[in-house]
Design a protein around this motif. Structure first.
Motif, PDB file in Angstrom:
ATOM      1  N   GLU A  81      -9.359  -0.442  13.675  1.00  0.00           N
ATOM      2  CA  GLU A  81      -9.558  -1.875  14.476  1.00  0.00           C
ATOM      3  C   GLU A  81      -8.004  -1.942  14.834  1.00  0.00           C
ATOM      4  OE1 GLU A  81     -12.530  -1.604  15.985  1.00  0.00           O
ATOM      5  OE2 GLU A  81     -13.499  -0.336  13.965  1.00  0.00           O
ATOM      6  N   PRO A  82      -8.043  -1.745  16.046  1.00  0.00           N
ATOM      7  CA  PRO A  82      -6.420  -2.938  16.568  1.00  0.00           C
ATOM      8  C   PRO A  82      -6.845  -4.357  16.308  1.00  0.00           C
ATOM      9  CG  PRO A  82      -7.964  -1.934  18.948  1.00  0.00           C
ATOM     10  CD  PRO A  82      -9.109  -2.308  17.605  1.00  0.00           C
ATOM     11  N   ARG A  83      -4.696  -4.433  16.299  1.00  0.00           N
ATOM     12  CA  ARG A  83      -4.926  -6.167  15.294  1.00  0.00           C
ATOM     13  C   ARG A  83      -5.705  -6.204  13.960  1.00  0.00           C
ATOM     14  NH1 ARG A  83      -5.855  -5.997  20.429  1.00  0.00           N
ATOM     15  NH2 ARG A  83      -7.481  -7.637  20.102  1.00  0.00           N
ATOM     16  N   GLU A  84      -6.344  -5.364  13.226  1.00  0.00           N
ATOM     17  CA  GLU A  84      -6.771  -5.972  11.890  1.00  0.00           C
ATOM     18  C   GLU A  84      -6.383  -4.492  10.909  1.00  0.00           C
ATOM     19  OE1 GLU A  84     -11.513  -5.116  11.110  1.00  0.00           O
ATOM     20  OE2 GLU A  84     -11.432  -6.601  13.340  1.00  0.00           O
ATOM     21  N   TYR A  85      -5.163  -4.827   9.624  1.00  0.00           N
ATOM     22  CA  TYR A  85      -4.756  -4.731   8.673  1.00  0.00           C
ATOM     23  C   TYR A  85      -5.334  -4.311   7.719  1.00  0.00           C
ATOM     24  CZ  TYR A  85      -1.896  -3.994  13.305  1.00  0.00           C
ATOM     25  OH  TYR A  85      -1.574  -4.366  14.550  1.00  0.00           O
ATOM     26  N   ILE A  86      -4.898  -3.206   6.959  1.00  0.00           N
ATOM     27  CA  ILE A  86      -5.462  -3.594   5.596  1.00  0.00           C
ATOM     28  C   ILE A  86      -4.289  -2.646   4.736  1.00  0.00           C
ATOM     29  CG2 ILE A  86      -7.023  -2.345   3.659  1.00  0.00           C
ATOM     30  CD1 ILE A  86      -9.172  -1.636   5.963  1.00  0.00           C
ATOM     31  N   TYR A  87      -4.150  -4.141   3.480  1.00  0.00           N
ATOM     32  CA  TYR A  87      -2.681  -3.389   3.389  1.00  0.00           C
ATOM     33  C   TYR A  87      -3.244  -2.220   1.888  1.00  0.00           C
ATOM     34  CZ  TYR A  87       1.004  -4.430  -0.001  1.00  0.00           C
ATOM     35  OH  TYR A  87       2.202  -4.200  -1.110  1.00  0.00           O
ATOM     36  N   ARG A  88      -2.132  -1.277   2.089  1.00  0.00           N
ATOM     37  CA  ARG A  88      -2.662  -0.391   0.930  1.00  0.00           C
ATOM     38  C   ARG A  88      -2.082  -0.432  -0.285  1.00  0.00           C
ATOM     39  NH1 ARG A  88      -7.497  -0.078   1.402  1.00  0.00           N
ATOM     40  NH2 ARG A  88      -8.599   1.702   3.602  1.00  0.00           N
ATOM     41  N   GLY A  89      -0.902  -1.585   0.252  1.00  0.00           N
ATOM     42  CA  GLY A  89       0.294  -1.833  -1.554  1.00  0.00           C
ATOM     43  C   GLY A  89       1.541  -1.193  -1.300  1.00  0.00           C
ATOM     44  N   ARG A  90       2.260  -0.335  -2.158  1.00  0.00           N
ATOM     45  CA  ARG A  90       3.406   0.248  -2.544  1.00  0.00           C
ATOM     46  C   ARG A  90       3.608   1.545  -2.610  1.00  0.00           C
ATOM     47  NH1 ARG A  90       7.692  -0.792  -6.489  1.00  0.00           N
ATOM     48  NH2 ARG A  90       8.541   0.053  -5.645  1.00  0.00           N
ATOM     49  N   VAL A  91       3.599   2.718  -1.837  1.00  0.00           N
ATOM     50  CA  VAL A  91       3.467   3.729  -1.606  1.00  0.00           C
ATOM     51  C   VAL A  91       5.010   3.857  -2.288  1.00  0.00           C
ATOM     52  CG1 VAL A  91       1.407   3.559  -0.230  1.00  0.00           C
ATOM     53  CG2 VAL A  91       4.099   3.709   0.693  1.00  0.00           C
ATOM     54  N   GLU A  92       5.817   5.549  -1.779  1.00  0.00           N
ATOM     55  CA  GLU A  92       6.231   6.834  -3.082  1.00  0.00           C
ATOM     56  C   GLU A  92       6.180   7.724  -2.311  1.00  0.00           C
ATOM     57  OE1 GLU A  92       7.249   6.051  -7.160  1.00  0.00           O
ATOM     58  OE2 GLU A  92       5.579   7.603  -7.136  1.00  0.00           O
ATOM     59  N   LEU A  93       7.283   9.096  -2.433  1.00  0.00           N
ATOM     60  CA  LEU A  93       6.853  10.085  -1.719  1.00  0.00           C
ATOM     61  C   LEU A  93       6.448  10.680  -3.161  1.00  0.00           C
ATOM     62  CD1 LEU A  93       9.902  10.894  -0.197  1.00  0.00           C
ATOM     63  CD2 LEU A  93       7.913  10.494   0.964  1.00  0.00           C
TER      64      LEU A  93
END
Length: 120
Positions: A81-93
Motif C-alpha cells: 500500500e502507498p506509504r506503508e512499509y514492512i521491514y523484512r530484515g537484512r538480505v544477501e545475494l
C-alpha cells in the motif's frame, strides 16, 4: 529514513554514514518493477533504472552486485500500500545477478538486472 540515514526517494537508497543499502520492493499497480518471491524464499529484485537497459555498473546496482565483498549491509522493505512499509530484515545475494527482459516505464521492452536475495 532516520534509522538508516537515507533519502526519502528511490527504490535503492545508499547511506554512506550507515554503510547500508536500503531496498524497497513496491507491489503497487503503478510500479514498473516486477519484484517477486519464488517458492524457495528468494526475492528476485529488479535493479535501478526506470527506462532503457539497466547495467550492473550503474549506481546502486553496482553496490548491490558487490555487496558480498564491499562490506555494505543490505536491508529490504516491502510495500503493498502507498506509504506503508514492512521491514523484512537484512538480505544477501543468494546467487549472482542475472538479466531478463521487462517493460520499462514507457512500456518499451528492455533488459533489466535481477538480484536474487535471501534473508540473512
Amino acid at each position: 529514513m532516520r534509522i538508516f540515514l537515507v533519502s526519502g526517494q528511490g527504490g535503492m537508497r545508499k547511506s554512506n554514514r550507515a554503510n547500508a543499502l536500503i531496498l524497497f520492493a513496491l507491489h503497487h499497480t503503478d510500479n514498473p518493477y516486477e519484484d517477486t518471491w519464488d517458492d524457495k524464499g528468494i526475492m528476485h529484485y529488479t535493479g535501478m533504472g526506470l527506462e532503457g537497459h539497466q547495467s550492473l555498473d550503474y549506481a546502486q546496482n553496482k553496490t548491490l552486485a558487490e555487496s558480498r565483498t564491499n562490506g555494505v549491509e543490505v536491508h529490504l522493505f516491502e510495500s503493498f500500500e502507498p506509504r506503508e512499509y514492512i521491514y523484512r530484515g537484512r538480505v544477501e545475494l543468494a546467487s549472482d545477478p542475472y538479466t531478463e527482459m521487462q517493460k520499462d516505464e514507457s512500456g518499451r521492452t528492455r533488459q533489466v538486472v535481477r538480484f536474487p536475495l535471501r534473508r540473512c
